[in-house]
Write a protein that holds these residues in place. Structure first.
Motif, PDB file in Angstrom:
ATOM      1  N   ASP A 216       0.792  -1.250   0.000  1.00  0.00           N
ATOM      2  CA  ASP A 216       0.000   0.000   0.000  1.00  0.00           C
ATOM      3  C   ASP A 216       0.813   1.283   0.000  1.00  0.00           C
ATOM      4  O   ASP A 216       0.241   2.359  -0.116  1.00  0.00           O
ATOM      5  N   HIS A 217       2.126   1.197   0.219  1.00  0.00           N
ATOM      6  CA  HIS A 217       2.814   2.445   0.569  1.00  0.00           C
ATOM      7  C   HIS A 217       2.858   3.469  -0.562  1.00  0.00           C
ATOM      8  O   HIS A 217       3.101   4.642  -0.307  1.00  0.00           O
ATOM      9  N   ASP A 218       2.598   3.031  -1.798  1.00  0.00           N
ATOM     10  CA  ASP A 218       2.603   3.999  -2.897  1.00  0.00           C
ATOM     11  C   ASP A 218       1.205   4.493  -3.271  1.00  0.00           C
ATOM     12  O   ASP A 218       1.067   5.326  -4.172  1.00  0.00           O
ATOM     13  N   ASP A 219       0.198   3.969  -2.600  1.00  0.00           N
ATOM     14  CA  ASP A 219      -1.172   4.362  -2.923  1.00  0.00           C
ATOM     15  C   ASP A 219      -1.441   5.736  -2.300  1.00  0.00           C
ATOM     16  O   ASP A 219      -1.581   5.874  -1.086  1.00  0.00           O
ATOM     17  N   LEU A 220      -1.501   6.746  -3.168  1.00  0.00           N
ATOM     18  CA  LEU A 220      -1.571   8.116  -2.651  1.00  0.00           C
ATOM     19  C   LEU A 220      -2.803   8.350  -1.780  1.00  0.00           C
ATOM     20  O   LEU A 220      -2.701   8.894  -0.685  1.00  0.00           O
ATOM     21  N   ALA A 221      -3.978   7.927  -2.271  1.00  0.00           N
ATOM     22  CA  ALA A 221      -5.197   8.210  -1.500  1.00  0.00           C
ATOM     23  C   ALA A 221      -5.276   7.345  -0.250  1.00  0.00           C
ATOM     24  O   ALA A 221      -5.848   7.749   0.761  1.00  0.00           O
ATOM     25  N   GLY A 222      -4.672   6.159  -0.293  1.00  0.00           N
ATOM     26  CA  GLY A 222      -4.737   5.222   0.834  1.00  0.00           C
ATOM     27  C   GLY A 222      -4.041   5.742   2.080  1.00  0.00           C
ATOM     28  O   GLY A 222      -4.354   5.349   3.197  1.00  0.00           O
ATOM     29  N   ASP A 223      -3.076   6.643   1.902  1.00  0.00           N
ATOM     30  CA  ASP A 223      -2.396   7.278   3.032  1.00  0.00           C
ATOM     31  C   ASP A 223      -1.934   6.223   4.043  1.00  0.00           C
ATOM     32  O   ASP A 223      -2.146   6.352   5.244  1.00  0.00           O
ATOM     33  N   GLN A 387       2.086   8.647 -13.566  1.00  0.00           N
ATOM     34  CA  GLN A 387       2.159   8.397 -12.121  1.00  0.00           C
ATOM     35  C   GLN A 387       0.760   8.518 -11.501  1.00  0.00           C
ATOM     36  O   GLN A 387       0.378   7.713 -10.659  1.00  0.00           O
ATOM     37  N   ALA A 388       0.016   9.519 -11.956  1.00  0.00           N
ATOM     38  CA  ALA A 388      -1.346   9.711 -11.427  1.00  0.00           C
ATOM     39  C   ALA A 388      -2.201   8.494 -11.774  1.00  0.00           C
ATOM     40  O   ALA A 388      -2.967   7.993 -10.941  1.00  0.00           O
ATOM     41  N   HIS A 389      -2.053   8.009 -12.992  1.00  0.00           N
ATOM     42  CA  HIS A 389      -2.843   6.858 -13.428  1.00  0.00           C
ATOM     43  C   HIS A 389      -2.511   5.640 -12.569  1.00  0.00           C
ATOM     44  O   HIS A 389      -3.386   4.848 -12.216  1.00  0.00           O
ATOM     45  N   ARG A 390      -1.226   5.497 -12.243  1.00  0.00           N
ATOM     46  CA  ARG A 390      -0.796   4.323 -11.479  1.00  0.00           C
ATOM     47  C   ARG A 390      -1.113   4.418  -9.992  1.00  0.00           C
ATOM     48  O   ARG A 390      -1.542   3.444  -9.375  1.00  0.00           O
ATOM     49  N   PHE A 391      -0.898   5.586  -9.429  1.00  0.00           N
ATOM     50  CA  PHE A 391      -0.955   5.675  -7.958  1.00  0.00           C
ATOM     51  C   PHE A 391      -2.163   6.462  -7.429  1.00  0.00           C
ATOM     52  O   PHE A 391      -2.329   6.575  -6.216  1.00  0.00           O
ATOM     53  N   ASP A 392      -2.965   7.015  -8.351  1.00  0.00           N
ATOM     54  CA  ASP A 392      -4.197   7.690  -7.901  1.00  0.00           C
ATOM     55  C   ASP A 392      -5.257   7.479  -8.980  1.00  0.00           C
ATOM     56  O   ASP A 392      -5.865   8.432  -9.475  1.00  0.00           O
ATOM     57  N   ARG A 393      -5.446   6.208  -9.322  1.00  0.00           N
ATOM     58  CA  ARG A 393      -6.270   5.867 -10.488  1.00  0.00           C
ATOM     59  C   ARG A 393      -7.669   6.468 -10.392  1.00  0.00           C
ATOM     60  O   ARG A 393      -8.193   7.001 -11.352  1.00  0.00           O
ATOM     61  N   ALA A 394      -8.274   6.401  -9.227  1.00  0.00           N
ATOM     62  CA  ALA A 394      -9.649   6.907  -9.105  1.00  0.00           C
ATOM     63  C   ALA A 394      -9.675   8.411  -8.813  1.00  0.00           C
ATOM     64  O   ALA A 394     -10.740   9.007  -8.684  1.00  0.00           O
ATOM     65  N   GLY A 395      -8.501   9.033  -8.703  1.00  0.00           N
ATOM     66  CA  GLY A 395      -8.438  10.481  -8.516  1.00  0.00           C
ATOM     67  C   GLY A 395      -8.807  10.958  -7.116  1.00  0.00           C
ATOM     68  O   GLY A 395      -9.009  12.149  -6.894  1.00  0.00           O
ATOM     69  N   GLN A 396      -8.843  10.043  -6.152  1.00  0.00           N
ATOM     70  CA  GLN A 396      -9.277  10.454  -4.795  1.00  0.00           C
ATOM     71  C   GLN A 396      -8.293  11.406  -4.125  1.00  0.00           C
ATOM     72  O   GLN A 396      -8.689  12.302  -3.390  1.00  0.00           O
TER      73      GLN A 396
END
Ligand SMILES: Cc1cc2nc3c(=O)[nH]c(=O)nc-3n(C[C@H](O)[C@H](O)[C@H](O)COP(=O)(O)OP(=O)(O)OC[C@H]3O[C@@H](n4cnc5c(N)ncnc54)[C@H](O)[C@@H]3O)c2cc1C
Length: 437
Positions: A216-223, A387-396
Motif C-alpha cells: 500500500d505504501h505507494d497508494d496516494l489516497a490510501g495514506d 504516475q497519477a494513473h498508477r498511484f491515484d487511479r480513481a483520482g481520490q
C-alpha cells in the motif's frame, strides 16, 4: 562524577536516549538542557517545525518533571549556554547526540573547544540513526554512494541495544528553567509533536498498517505510510526502536522488510551527508544547466501548475506540513525535469513547510530525483500523468487536496488538457503549464 548536562538537540525523548541514559548512569545529578539557537530556530523560517518543536519540548519537559527532573531552556549559542549552565550547576560533563549536518558539525567543534577550555568532559553519543553514519564503510573506504549495497550492509550489521528509560532524574536546583519558544501560525492540519504522540501513532500504525505496507505504501489516497517522519526528525521516536519493532532479525521477508528499507534510506542519506556536508548547496555529481523562471516557480509553489497530481501534492504540503512520498517524487520531478528549474528552489520550499524537513533527507532526495545525487538511473524522468494513473487511479488524492476538481471524472484528472477551457475557467483552475502525454 557529580553533575552532568544532557544537551537535547533532535533526540527529544526519554526512550532509548543514549545521551540521557549515559548521563544518568554515570552522574549523581543530571541537568537536561535544550538551547534554542537563533542561528537555526527562527520560527518564521519554518512555522511548522517551530510548532512541532515547541510541542515536543513541552512533552519532554512534562515527562522529565514526572521523574523529578525538568527541562532547562536557554536561547543563544549552544556552546556558550552549556558553559554558563555548567558554571551555575558545577557540572563537569556534558552529553550530546552526534549529528551530521554542516550546522551540527560546527556546533560540535565549538562545544569540543569550549568544553576542553573549561575542563568539561564532552561525550558524543549515538541515537539519531539506527546505525551511526560512520558505522558502515564500503570495502574500498569512503562512504556508500549507492543504496542497495548500503541496505545489505545495514541489514547485516550488529545494532546496539536500545537504552532503558531512566526512572528518576535527580537534578540540582536551577534558578530559572526558561520558557519554551513561542510558535505562531502553522499549517492547519499539522500533526501534534512530542514523544507521546509519536509513540501512540507508531503503536496504532504498526498494529493496523505495517502488514500491508509493502502493498500500500505507494497508494496516494490510501495514506497507508506511517507518517512518523517528523517524530523521527525531532527524535521524539528512536529510529532504532522503530527498526527493532518492525524488523525481525536476521534478514528475511517478514512484513517489516519494506518499511525497514525506508528507515535505511534515512540512515543512508545521513552517511552521505556526513561525507558530503554541502549536500543542500552543491550538486553531489554534475547536473544540467537550469532554467530561471520565477513565474513557473511561483505557480509550482502555490500548487497552480494545472497538472492535478502535482497541485494536489503541493497543496497537501501547505495544508499539513507533510506530503506523501510518491507525491514528493512527482512534484520534485515535475519541477526539475519538466520545468527544468534548479532542485535547490524545491529543496528550500520543502524546507520551509515540511514538519519533517531535514537537511540530509530533503537534499538527498531532491538530488536523487534531479539526477545529481545517489541515483543509479540519473536520467530517469517521471511522467506525472502516468504516475497519477498508477498511484491515484480513481483520482481520490487529487479530489481531497484540489477541491475545485472534486466533481470531475478521473479521465480529466489524468489528462487535464482535455478539459474544455470554458469549464476550466468556471472551476477557476489553471491551464496545464506544460504539455504532457
Ligand atoms: C523530494 C523529496 C524530499 C524529501 N524530504 C524529506 C525530508 O525533508 N525529511 C524526511 O524525513 N524525508 C524526506 N523525504 C523522504 C520521504 O518522502 C519521507 O520520509 C516520507 O514521505 C515520510 O512519510 P512517512 O513517515 O509516512 O514514511 P514511511 O513510508 O512510513 O517511512 C518510514 C520512515 O522511513 C524514512 N524514509 C522513508 N522514505 C525515505 C526516503 N526516501 N529518504 C529518507 N528517509 C525515508 C522516514 O524517516 C519515514 O518516516 C523526501 C522525499 C523526496 C522525494
Amino acid at each position: 562524577m557529580d553533575t552532568a548536562i544532557v544537551v537535547f538537540t533532535r533526540d527529544l525523548r526519554l526512550h532509548d536516549n543514549p545521551a540521557l541514559h549515559q548521563a544518568c548512569a554515570r552522574a549523581r545529578q543530571v541537568v537536561p538542557l535544550f538551547v534554542s539557537d537563533p542561528a537555526i530556530a527562527a520560527p518564521a523560517r519554518s512555522p511548522n517545525r517551530a510548532r512541532f518543536l515547541a510541542e515536543s519540548l513541552a512533552d519532554l519537559r512534562s515527562s522529565l518533571r514526572e521523574r523529578g527532573g525538568d527541562l532547562v531552556i536557554r536561547h543563544g549559542d549552544p556552546a556558550a549556554e552549556v558553559i554558563r549552565l555548567a558554571a551555575e550547576t558545577g557540572a563537569h560533563a556534558a552529553y550530546i547526540a552526534d549529528d551530521v549536518s554542516r550546522y551540527a558539525t560546527a556546533r560540535r567543534r565549538k562545544l569540543e573547544r569550549e568544553c576542553a577550555r573549561h575542563r568539561i568532559d564532552l561525550a558524543l553519543t549515538p541515537g539519531l540513526t539506527v546505525v551511526p553514519p560512520a558505522g558502515l564503510k564500503p570495502a574500498g573506504g569512503g562512504h556508500y554512494r549507492v543504496f542497495t549495497p548500503y541496505w545489505r550492509a545495514w541489514r547485516a550489521a550488529t545494532w546496539r541495544s536500545p537504552c532503558p528509560v531512566p526512572q528518576v532524574i535527580a537534578m540540582p536546583p536551577i534558578a530559572e528553567t526558561g520558557r519554551i519558544p513561542v510558535a505562531p501560525g502553522a499549517s492547519p492540519d499539522l500533526a501534534p509533536g512530542g514523544e507521546q504522540a509519536g509513540r501512540q501513532r507508531f503503536a496504532a500504525w504498526r498494529q493496523r498498517r505495517l502488514a500491508g505496507y509493502h502493498e500500500d505504501h505507494d497508494d496516494l489516497a490510501g495514506d497507508a505510510t506511517s507518517r512518523l517522519s517528523a517524530y523521527l526528525r525531532f527524535g521524539c521516536l528512536s529510529p532504532l526502536e522503530v527498526a527493532v519493532a518492525t524488523l525481525d532479525r536476521p534478514a528475511g521477508h517478514e512484513p517489516g522488510e519494506e518499511f525497514g528499507r525506508q528507515l535505511a534510506w534515512r540512515d543512508f542519506f545521513y552517511q552521505v551527508t556526513a561525507a558530503f556536508p554541502d549536500i543542500a548547496r552543491k550538486n553531489y555529481r554534475p547536473g544540467p544547466a537550469w532554467h530561471q523562471d520565477q513565474g513557473a516557480l511561483d505557480a509550482w509553489r502555490a500548487g497552480q501548475t494545472g497538472i492535478p497530481i502535482v497541485d494536489a501534492g503541493l497543496r497537501q504540503l501547505a495544508a499539513e506540513g507533510f506530503m506523501h512520498n510518491r507525491a514528493r517524487m512527482i512534484t520534485a520531478s515535475f519541477l526539475t525535469r519538466n520545468l527544468g528549474i534548479d532542485w535547490r528552489h524545491g529543496y528550500r520550499h520543502f524546507a520551509v513547510l515540511l514538519a519533517d524537513g531535514d537537511v540530509a533527507c530533503n537534499a538527498g532526495n531532491w538530488q536523487w530525483v534531479a539526477g545529481t545525487g545517489n541515483n543509479t538511473r540519473p536520467n530517469r524522468v517521471m511522467n506525472p500523468l502516468r504516475q497519477a494513473h498508477r498511484f491515484d487511479r480513481a483520482g481520490q488524492y487529487v479530489r481531497r487536496y484540489v477541491p475545485e476538481l472534486a466533481g470531475l471524472d478521473p479521465a480529466y484528472l489524468q489528462a487535464p488538457w482535455k478539459l474544455p477551457d470554458a469549464r476550466r475557467e468556471r472551476l477557476g483552475y489553471p491551464r496545464p503549464m506544460v504539455e504532457l502525454s
